[in-house]
Design a protein around this motif. Structure first.
Motif, PDB file in Angstrom:
ATOM      1  N   TYR A 169      22.297 -57.784 -58.048  1.00  7.82           N
ATOM      2  CA  TYR A 169      23.798 -57.189 -58.470  1.00  7.82           C
ATOM      3  C   TYR A 169      24.277 -58.063 -59.203  1.00  7.82           C
ATOM      4  O   TYR A 169      23.996 -59.365 -59.471  1.00  7.82           O
ATOM      5  N   LYS A 170      25.441 -57.239 -59.379  1.00  9.48           N
ATOM      6  CA  LYS A 170      26.534 -58.183 -60.453  1.00  9.48           C
ATOM      7  C   LYS A 170      27.543 -59.152 -59.438  1.00  9.48           C
ATOM      8  O   LYS A 170      27.600 -59.097 -58.189  1.00  9.48           O
ATOM      9  N   LYS A 171      27.875 -60.377 -60.388  1.00  9.89           N
ATOM     10  CA  LYS A 171      29.109 -61.297 -59.813  1.00  9.89           C
ATOM     11  C   LYS A 171      30.096 -60.605 -59.655  1.00  9.89           C
ATOM     12  O   LYS A 171      30.788 -61.593 -60.581  1.00  9.89           O
ATOM     13  N   LEU A 172      30.824 -60.290 -58.975  1.00  9.75           N
ATOM     14  CA  LEU A 172      32.092 -59.777 -58.996  1.00  9.75           C
ATOM     15  C   LEU A 172      33.278 -60.666 -58.476  1.00  9.75           C
ATOM     16  O   LEU A 172      33.505 -61.218 -57.455  1.00  9.75           O
ATOM     17  N   LYS A 173      34.277 -60.303 -58.956  1.00 11.64           N
ATOM     18  CA  LYS A 173      35.528 -60.907 -58.486  1.00 11.64           C
ATOM     19  C   LYS A 173      36.049 -59.865 -58.151  1.00 11.64           C
ATOM     20  O   LYS A 173      36.733 -58.964 -58.669  1.00 11.64           O
ATOM     21  N   VAL A 174      36.592 -60.333 -56.542  1.00 10.47           N
ATOM     22  CA  VAL A 174      37.082 -58.878 -55.778  1.00 10.47           C
ATOM     23  C   VAL A 174      38.338 -59.597 -55.325  1.00 10.47           C
ATOM     24  O   VAL A 174      39.177 -60.746 -54.782  1.00 10.47           O
ATOM     25  N   GLY A 175      39.522 -58.850 -55.787  1.00  8.38           N
ATOM     26  CA  GLY A 175      40.660 -58.701 -55.022  1.00  8.38           C
ATOM     27  C   GLY A 175      41.113 -57.991 -53.411  1.00  8.38           C
ATOM     28  O   GLY A 175      40.513 -56.326 -53.329  1.00  8.38           O
ATOM     29  N   VAL A 176      42.025 -58.581 -52.732  1.00 20.67           N
ATOM     30  CA  VAL A 176      42.055 -57.632 -51.572  1.00 20.67           C
ATOM     31  C   VAL A 176      43.576 -57.714 -51.211  1.00 20.67           C
ATOM     32  O   VAL A 176      43.751 -58.553 -51.036  1.00 20.67           O
ATOM     33  N   VAL A 177      44.068 -56.273 -51.080  1.00 18.91           N
ATOM     34  CA  VAL A 177      45.380 -55.902 -50.519  1.00 18.91           C
ATOM     35  C   VAL A 177      45.077 -55.584 -48.771  1.00 18.91           C
ATOM     36  O   VAL A 177      44.942 -54.462 -48.598  1.00 18.91           O
ATOM     37  N   THR A 178      45.941 -56.512 -48.147  1.00 18.14           N
ATOM     38  CA  THR A 178      45.240 -55.846 -46.661  1.00 18.14           C
ATOM     39  C   THR A 178      46.692 -55.774 -46.361  1.00 18.14           C
ATOM     40  O   THR A 178      47.832 -55.915 -46.253  1.00 18.14           O
TER      41      THR A 178
ATOM     42  N   PHE B  27      40.786 -58.349 -41.217  1.00 21.27           N
ATOM     43  CA  PHE B  27      39.862 -57.985 -41.404  1.00 21.27           C
ATOM     44  C   PHE B  27      39.531 -58.909 -43.159  1.00 21.27           C
ATOM     45  O   PHE B  27      38.767 -58.638 -43.369  1.00 21.27           O
ATOM     46  N   GLY B  28      40.340 -59.774 -43.717  1.00 15.69           N
ATOM     47  CA  GLY B  28      40.328 -60.935 -44.481  1.00 15.69           C
ATOM     48  C   GLY B  28      38.921 -61.247 -44.301  1.00 15.69           C
ATOM     49  O   GLY B  28      37.662 -61.260 -44.890  1.00 15.69           O
ATOM     50  N   PRO B  29      38.873 -62.044 -43.052  1.00 17.00           N
ATOM     51  CA  PRO B  29      37.406 -62.719 -42.916  1.00 17.00           C
ATOM     52  C   PRO B  29      36.225 -62.516 -42.776  1.00 17.00           C
ATOM     53  O   PRO B  29      35.356 -62.351 -43.632  1.00 17.00           O
ATOM     54  N   VAL B  30      36.019 -60.818 -42.422  1.00 17.41           N
ATOM     55  CA  VAL B  30      34.934 -59.714 -42.585  1.00 17.41           C
ATOM     56  C   VAL B  30      34.748 -59.504 -44.555  1.00 17.41           C
ATOM     57  O   VAL B  30      33.699 -59.251 -44.585  1.00 17.41           O
ATOM     58  N   ILE B  31      35.339 -59.101 -44.576  1.00 10.73           N
ATOM     59  CA  ILE B  31      35.218 -58.492 -45.970  1.00 10.73           C
ATOM     60  C   ILE B  31      35.208 -59.640 -47.053  1.00 10.73           C
ATOM     61  O   ILE B  31      33.743 -59.580 -48.045  1.00 10.73           O
TER      62      ILE B  31
ATOM     63  N   GLU C  91      32.865 -62.887 -46.034  1.00 10.22           N
ATOM     64  CA  GLU C  91      31.710 -62.753 -45.281  1.00 10.22           C
ATOM     65  C   GLU C  91      30.765 -61.946 -46.217  1.00 10.22           C
ATOM     66  O   GLU C  91      29.645 -61.775 -46.324  1.00 10.22           O
ATOM     67  N   LYS C  92      30.994 -60.792 -46.007  1.00 12.96           N
ATOM     68  CA  LYS C  92      30.020 -58.818 -46.606  1.00 12.96           C
ATOM     69  C   LYS C  92      29.888 -59.270 -48.331  1.00 12.96           C
ATOM     70  O   LYS C  92      29.354 -59.280 -49.023  1.00 12.96           O
ATOM     71  N   ILE C  93      31.232 -59.660 -48.621  1.00 13.00           N
ATOM     72  CA  ILE C  93      31.452 -59.839 -50.953  1.00 13.00           C
ATOM     73  C   ILE C  93      30.329 -60.581 -50.933  1.00 13.00           C
ATOM     74  O   ILE C  93      29.355 -61.355 -51.511  1.00 13.00           O
ATOM     75  N   GLU C  94      31.346 -62.303 -50.045  1.00 12.55           N
ATOM     76  CA  GLU C  94      30.287 -63.540 -50.319  1.00 12.55           C
ATOM     77  C   GLU C  94      28.182 -63.411 -50.019  1.00 12.55           C
ATOM     78  O   GLU C  94      27.853 -63.834 -50.483  1.00 12.55           O
ATOM     79  N   SER C  95      27.877 -62.345 -49.562  1.00  8.47           N
ATOM     80  CA  SER C  95      26.815 -62.259 -49.001  1.00  8.47           C
ATOM     81  C   SER C  95      25.842 -61.938 -49.790  1.00  8.47           C
ATOM     82  O   SER C  95      24.683 -61.755 -50.405  1.00  8.47           O
TER      83      SER C  95
ATOM     84  N   GLU D 237      32.849 -63.185 -54.799  1.00 10.94           N
ATOM     85  CA  GLU D 237      33.603 -63.487 -54.902  1.00 10.94           C
ATOM     86  C   GLU D 237      35.300 -63.105 -54.201  1.00 10.94           C
ATOM     87  O   GLU D 237      35.048 -62.691 -55.284  1.00 10.94           O
ATOM     88  N   VAL D 238      36.172 -63.437 -53.299  1.00 12.23           N
ATOM     89  CA  VAL D 238      37.031 -62.892 -53.061  1.00 12.23           C
ATOM     90  C   VAL D 238      37.960 -64.145 -53.941  1.00 12.23           C
ATOM     91  O   VAL D 238      38.074 -64.939 -53.145  1.00 12.23           O
ATOM     92  N   ILE D 239      38.715 -62.913 -54.766  1.00 13.85           N
ATOM     93  CA  ILE D 239      39.886 -64.279 -55.835  1.00 13.85           C
ATOM     94  C   ILE D 239      40.444 -64.856 -54.534  1.00 13.85           C
ATOM     95  O   ILE D 239      41.380 -65.695 -55.292  1.00 13.85           O
TER      96      ILE D 239
END
Length: 339
Positions: free
Chosen positions: A166-175, A189-193, A195-199, A203-205
């Protein structure tokens, strides 16, 4: 290889492993290939039901099962794969690191059409952990005509089983959603996303919570990309209700919609798009509360850098029904295991 009476085998070299089976207690190798038979071995061999043995004699143009298995494993296994020792003519493929198992299933099919050769694998696109068993190969007879192995090698040409890290991506979340933006309900939504991204090591930036204005949605997606986000995940606003404007916001930011909708349950209202090389995902509400959804099928593929196509999603129709078991065993289940 030649067949001789066990009573005449002293001093001869075994050309195959001999297994001892005691129901409920043991199934293991009693004698290893290459063992030189001794006088004291005779009673043991007889107790294992061996009145005759195959002992080694070199014959040009033929391969022992162990040598053939090594050829087959080298032919098929690519990056990210280690091997077990050869045992009873079989080699297992083991994951070197966490990643996504990728298999050219057409090549696998062609190899398995050959007589006296077998190669069994886990499903393509299965997330795996370091140390997981991925595949196993062997030939059926104890000794095989080398021409059959050469034929398999000529069909394969290149390795066709690998683990892609897996690549280590920086992820932005728009809720999105007025109900969350104005504090009428808590964002789930935020905590679920996160947790899945970090697993998967990414990382969620930043997470932005915005109202249902498509221009605002587009503006925040753009700003997160400007801040270095390699992927955008939009949550909420994915149904057909008039207030659900997330797809419109994604279009306004210049996202090329690959598919709005997927033949997966839970997750039919899933959206995937790209702005340039940046994936923008629109997640339906089920991702917030269901244990496993379309997001779990697509996310690992995005995180290895694969660009998802409409036909990739279409293929999930076969196997795309989650049974929503009381105890989730994904990925060790049928969900997402299609063609």
């Amino acid at each position: 290889m030649k067949k001789i009476s066990v009573h005449e085998a002293v001093g001869h070299v075994l050309c195959h492993d001999i297994t001892q089976i005691i129901p409920g207690k043991i199934k293991d190798r009693a004698f290893k290939k290459g063992h030189v038979v001794r006088e004291e071995d005779i009673p043991v061999l007889l107790s294992l039901g061996k009145d005759n043995l195959y002992v080694w004699e070199n014959k040009e143009g033929y391969l022992h099962e162990d040598d053939a298995a090594q050829r087959l494993s080298k032919m098929s296994a690519g990056a990210g794969i280690d091997f077990s020792e050869v045992k009873e003519g079989k080699i297992n493929f083991i994951a070197k690191y966490d990643g996504l198992l990728k298999i050219d299933t057409n090549m696998l099919y062609e190899v398995n059409k050959l007589e006296e050769i077998m190669l069994a694998t886990r499903h393509n696109n299965t997330p795996v952990k370091k140390g997981d068993k991925l595949a196993g190969t062997r030939v059926i007879p104890l000794v095989i005509d080398e021409k059959k192995i050469i034929e398999a090698e000529s069909i394969a040409k290149n390795t066709f089983i690998e683990v892609v890290p897996y690549k280590k991506l920086k992820v932005g979340v728009v809720t999105t959603g007025n109900e969350v933006y104005y504090g009428r309900i808590e964002d789930k939504f935020g905590p679920v996303i996160k947790e899945k991204i970090e697993s998967y090591g990414s990382e969620v930036i930043e997470q932005r919570i915005v109202n249902d204005d498509s221009d605002v949605i587009a503006k925040n997606i753009e700003e997160l990309m400007d801040k270095g986000a390699d992927m955008i995940v939009c949550t909420g606003g994915m149904s057909v209700d008039p207030d659900d404007t997330t797809p419109t916001g994604i279009k306004k930011v210049g996202g090329e919609i690959i598919s709005y909708g997927a033949p997966v349950l839970p997750g039919a209202m899933f959206l995937i798009s790209y702005k340039g090389d940046t994936p923008i995902l629109g997640l339906p509400g089920c991702v917030m509360y269901a244990k496993t959804t379309v997001f779990d099928l697509v996310l690992p593929r995005v995180l290895i850098g694969e660009r998802i196509k409409k036909e990739d999603l279409a293929a999930y129709g076969h196997g795309g029904l989650c049974l929503e078991c009381d105890v989730c065993t994904y990925p060790a289940c049928s969900f997402g295991k299609g063609w």
